[in-house]
Design a protein around this motif. Structure first.
Motif, PDB file in Angstrom:
ATOM      1  N   LYS A 102     -46.056  -7.045 -29.137  1.00  0.00           N
ATOM      2  CA  LYS A 102     -44.737  -6.697 -30.455  1.00  0.00           C
ATOM      3  C   LYS A 102     -44.905  -8.132 -31.190  1.00  0.00           C
ATOM      4  CE  LYS A 102     -43.819  -2.876 -26.979  1.00  0.00           C
ATOM      5  NZ  LYS A 102     -42.759  -2.591 -26.104  1.00  0.00           N
ATOM      6  N   ILE A 103     -44.243  -9.128 -30.207  1.00  0.00           N
ATOM      7  CA  ILE A 103     -43.733  -9.975 -30.728  1.00  0.00           C
ATOM      8  C   ILE A 103     -44.894 -11.142 -31.549  1.00  0.00           C
ATOM      9  CG2 ILE A 103     -43.882 -13.001 -30.254  1.00  0.00           C
ATOM     10  CD1 ILE A 103     -42.532 -11.884 -27.349  1.00  0.00           C
ATOM     11  N   LEU A 104     -45.787 -11.215 -32.044  1.00  0.00           N
ATOM     12  CA  LEU A 104     -47.295 -11.013 -33.070  1.00  0.00           C
ATOM     13  C   LEU A 104     -47.048 -10.255 -33.975  1.00  0.00           C
ATOM     14  CD1 LEU A 104     -47.900 -13.291 -30.337  1.00  0.00           C
ATOM     15  CD2 LEU A 104     -49.897 -13.524 -31.125  1.00  0.00           C
ATOM     16  N   LYS A 105     -46.882  -9.405 -33.911  1.00  0.00           N
ATOM     17  CA  LYS A 105     -47.389  -8.455 -35.053  1.00  0.00           C
ATOM     18  C   LYS A 105     -45.846  -8.303 -35.236  1.00  0.00           C
ATOM     19  CE  LYS A 105     -47.369  -2.934 -35.889  1.00  0.00           C
ATOM     20  NZ  LYS A 105     -47.676  -2.454 -34.946  1.00  0.00           N
ATOM     21  N   ASN A 106     -44.586  -8.293 -35.028  1.00  0.00           N
ATOM     22  CA  ASN A 106     -43.597  -8.538 -35.669  1.00  0.00           C
ATOM     23  C   ASN A 106     -43.200  -9.566 -36.581  1.00  0.00           C
ATOM     24  OD1 ASN A 106     -43.404  -5.537 -34.915  1.00  0.00           O
ATOM     25  ND2 ASN A 106     -41.780  -5.871 -33.619  1.00  0.00           N
ATOM     26  N   SER A 107     -44.207 -11.233 -35.649  1.00  0.00           N
ATOM     27  CA  SER A 107     -43.363 -11.955 -37.025  1.00  0.00           C
ATOM     28  C   SER A 107     -44.837 -13.008 -37.168  1.00  0.00           C
ATOM     29  CB  SER A 107     -42.830 -13.082 -35.274  1.00  0.00           C
ATOM     30  OG  SER A 107     -42.033 -12.705 -34.798  1.00  0.00           O
ATOM     31  N   GLU A 108     -45.378 -12.691 -38.094  1.00  0.00           N
ATOM     32  CA  GLU A 108     -46.598 -13.324 -38.586  1.00  0.00           C
ATOM     33  C   GLU A 108     -46.354 -14.001 -39.635  1.00  0.00           C
ATOM     34  OE1 GLU A 108     -48.766 -10.076 -41.097  1.00  0.00           O
ATOM     35  OE2 GLU A 108     -48.847  -9.141 -39.353  1.00  0.00           O
ATOM     36  N   GLU A 109     -45.311 -14.855 -39.602  1.00  0.00           N
ATOM     37  CA  GLU A 109     -44.930 -15.853 -40.597  1.00  0.00           C
ATOM     38  C   GLU A 109     -44.249 -17.280 -39.128  1.00  0.00           C
ATOM     39  OE1 GLU A 109     -40.826 -14.470 -38.762  1.00  0.00           O
ATOM     40  OE2 GLU A 109     -42.328 -14.282 -39.673  1.00  0.00           O
ATOM     41  N   LYS A 110     -44.849 -16.750 -38.430  1.00  0.00           N
ATOM     42  CA  LYS A 110     -44.761 -17.635 -37.761  1.00  0.00           C
ATOM     43  C   LYS A 110     -46.328 -18.244 -36.728  1.00  0.00           C
ATOM     44  CE  LYS A 110     -39.776 -17.207 -36.452  1.00  0.00           C
ATOM     45  NZ  LYS A 110     -39.385 -16.697 -37.373  1.00  0.00           N
ATOM     46  N   SER A 111     -45.982 -19.429 -36.003  1.00  0.00           N
ATOM     47  CA  SER A 111     -47.800 -19.524 -35.399  1.00  0.00           C
ATOM     48  C   SER A 111     -47.055 -19.730 -34.061  1.00  0.00           C
ATOM     49  CB  SER A 111     -48.245 -20.349 -36.272  1.00  0.00           C
ATOM     50  OG  SER A 111     -48.517 -20.736 -36.816  1.00  0.00           O
ATOM     51  N   PHE A 112     -47.993 -19.125 -33.091  1.00  0.00           N
ATOM     52  CA  PHE A 112     -47.279 -18.596 -31.607  1.00  0.00           C
ATOM     53  C   PHE A 112     -48.622 -19.518 -30.274  1.00  0.00           C
ATOM     54  CE2 PHE A 112     -44.805 -15.325 -33.332  1.00  0.00           C
ATOM     55  CZ  PHE A 112     -43.417 -15.501 -33.188  1.00  0.00           C
ATOM     56  N   VAL A 113     -48.179 -20.128 -29.504  1.00  0.00           N
ATOM     57  CA  VAL A 113     -48.541 -20.804 -28.451  1.00  0.00           C
ATOM     58  C   VAL A 113     -48.034 -19.953 -27.118  1.00  0.00           C
ATOM     59  CG1 VAL A 113     -49.238 -22.724 -27.132  1.00  0.00           C
ATOM     60  CG2 VAL A 113     -49.259 -22.751 -29.437  1.00  0.00           C
ATOM     61  N   TYR A 114     -48.589 -19.623 -26.387  1.00  0.00           N
ATOM     62  CA  TYR A 114     -48.058 -19.172 -24.586  1.00  0.00           C
ATOM     63  C   TYR A 114     -47.989 -20.530 -24.243  1.00  0.00           C
ATOM     64  CZ  TYR A 114     -47.680 -16.169 -20.864  1.00  0.00           C
ATOM     65  OH  TYR A 114     -47.031 -15.189 -20.042  1.00  0.00           O
ATOM     66  N   LEU A 115     -46.865 -20.492 -23.329  1.00  0.00           N
ATOM     67  CA  LEU A 115     -46.810 -21.393 -22.682  1.00  0.00           C
ATOM     68  C   LEU A 115     -46.289 -21.211 -21.765  1.00  0.00           C
ATOM     69  CD1 LEU A 115     -43.292 -23.203 -24.361  1.00  0.00           C
ATOM     70  CD2 LEU A 115     -46.286 -23.521 -24.756  1.00  0.00           C
ATOM     71  N   ILE A 116     -47.623 -21.597 -20.203  1.00  0.00           N
ATOM     72  CA  ILE A 116     -47.672 -20.876 -18.826  1.00  0.00           C
ATOM     73  C   ILE A 116     -47.697 -22.291 -17.374  1.00  0.00           C
ATOM     74  CG2 ILE A 116     -48.005 -19.032 -19.270  1.00  0.00           C
ATOM     75  CD1 ILE A 116     -50.750 -19.389 -17.708  1.00  0.00           C
ATOM     76  N   GLY A 117     -47.357 -22.439 -16.730  1.00  0.00           N
ATOM     77  CA  GLY A 117     -46.952 -23.508 -15.608  1.00  0.00           C
ATOM     78  C   GLY A 117     -48.689 -23.219 -14.633  1.00  0.00           C
ATOM     79  N   ALA A 118     -49.039 -24.249 -14.077  1.00  0.00           N
ATOM     80  CA  ALA A 118     -50.005 -24.537 -13.961  1.00  0.00           C
ATOM     81  C   ALA A 118     -50.321 -23.038 -12.440  1.00  0.00           C
ATOM     82  CB  ALA A 118     -50.368 -25.661 -13.214  1.00  0.00           C
ATOM     83  N   ASP A 119     -49.410 -22.839 -12.079  1.00  0.00           N
ATOM     84  CA  ASP A 119     -49.001 -22.127 -10.596  1.00  0.00           C
ATOM     85  C   ASP A 119     -49.798 -20.851 -11.234  1.00  0.00           C
ATOM     86  OD1 ASP A 119     -46.768 -22.392 -12.139  1.00  0.00           O
ATOM     87  OD2 ASP A 119     -45.553 -21.669 -10.794  1.00  0.00           O
ATOM     88  N   ASN A 120     -49.280 -20.210 -12.504  1.00  0.00           N
ATOM     89  CA  ASN A 120     -49.834 -19.021 -12.881  1.00  0.00           C
ATOM     90  C   ASN A 120     -50.888 -18.634 -13.427  1.00  0.00           C
ATOM     91  OD1 ASN A 120     -47.162 -17.035 -12.852  1.00  0.00           O
ATOM     92  ND2 ASN A 120     -46.562 -19.063 -14.502  1.00  0.00           N
ATOM     93  N   LEU A 121     -51.716 -19.872 -13.918  1.00  0.00           N
ATOM     94  CA  LEU A 121     -53.023 -20.206 -14.313  1.00  0.00           C
ATOM     95  C   LEU A 121     -53.721 -19.615 -13.001  1.00  0.00           C
ATOM     96  CD1 LEU A 121     -55.485 -20.768 -16.473  1.00  0.00           C
ATOM     97  CD2 LEU A 121     -54.913 -23.092 -15.665  1.00  0.00           C
TER      98      LEU A 121
END
Length: 202
Positions: A102-121
């Motif tokens: 939803k975020i990516l679809k509604n914000s095409e004017e931005k370039s996104f990176v998803y941030l996570i901690g190594a515990d989530n990986l």
């Protein structure tokens, strides 16, 4: 072997935004640290804290304490580049993949990176449509105490190993076509929301 430069297909004029999702129950200095490191290393314009309204496995993360968690996050934030996203269109689904779409679809004017901690990986392969998340958005993974070995040998890490980039590509990550991810080493934060909750309960 595929050339790295062939994957840099995104518009570099777009606003660069890091997405840090989570329950933020409670928000703490570790969330701020990962956000500020991401801003610096990835050359981000902003980091959005996407505070989950509910969680697929943790019933104590719910609509009843959502406003409380948002308010507590506002209290600890001082960096104007870190913004709290409490738009229910972006955080009401219990699955990260659906919210990201939803975020990516509604914000095409931005370039996104998803941030996570190594515990989530380390347990990323248990997430709903985890493979599609890798294919949806570039991912920046930040080292957490005692998680480096287990996270880098995890099922998701092995599955997408050929799409990992060295840290020197950090500022290009927002413009890379996914799947693309970088594991960042460096200063680690030992604070966890679960430990704070336990301390408050005692």
């Amino acid at each position: 072997k595929r050339k790295r430069t062939t994957k840099i297909l995104r518009n570099k004029k777009k606003i660069r935004v890091g997405l840090l999702g989570g329950s933020f129950y409670p928000p703490h200095s570790g969330h701020i640290q990962i956000s500020e490191v991401a801003i610096r290393k990835l050359n981000l314009n902003e980091v959005w804290w996407v505070i989950a309204q509910k969680h697929p496995e943790k019933s104590f993360i719910n609509e009843k304490n959502f406003t409380q968690r948002v308010d507590e996050a506002k209290k600890i934030l001082k960096n104007p580049k870190i913004k709290i996203i409490n738009n229910l269109d972006y955080c009401s689904d219990k699955h990260t993949f659906n919210n990201l779409k939803k975020i990516l679809k509604n914000s095409e004017e931005k370039s996104f990176v998803y941030l996570i901690g190594a515990d989530n990986l380390s347990n990323f392969h248990t997430w709903y449509k985890w493979e599609k998340i890798f294919q949806l958005i570039p991912i920046a993974i930040f080292d957490r105490p005692k998680y480096k070995n287990i996270s880098l040998s995890s099922k998701s890490s092995k599955k997408f190993r050929k799409f990992t980039y060295p840290e020197k590509f950090a500022k290009k990550l927002p413009f890379l076509k996914p799947p693309a991810w970088i594991y960042f080493h460096g200063k680690q934060n030992y604070i966890e929301s679960s430990l704070i909750r336990k301390k408050n309960e005692n």
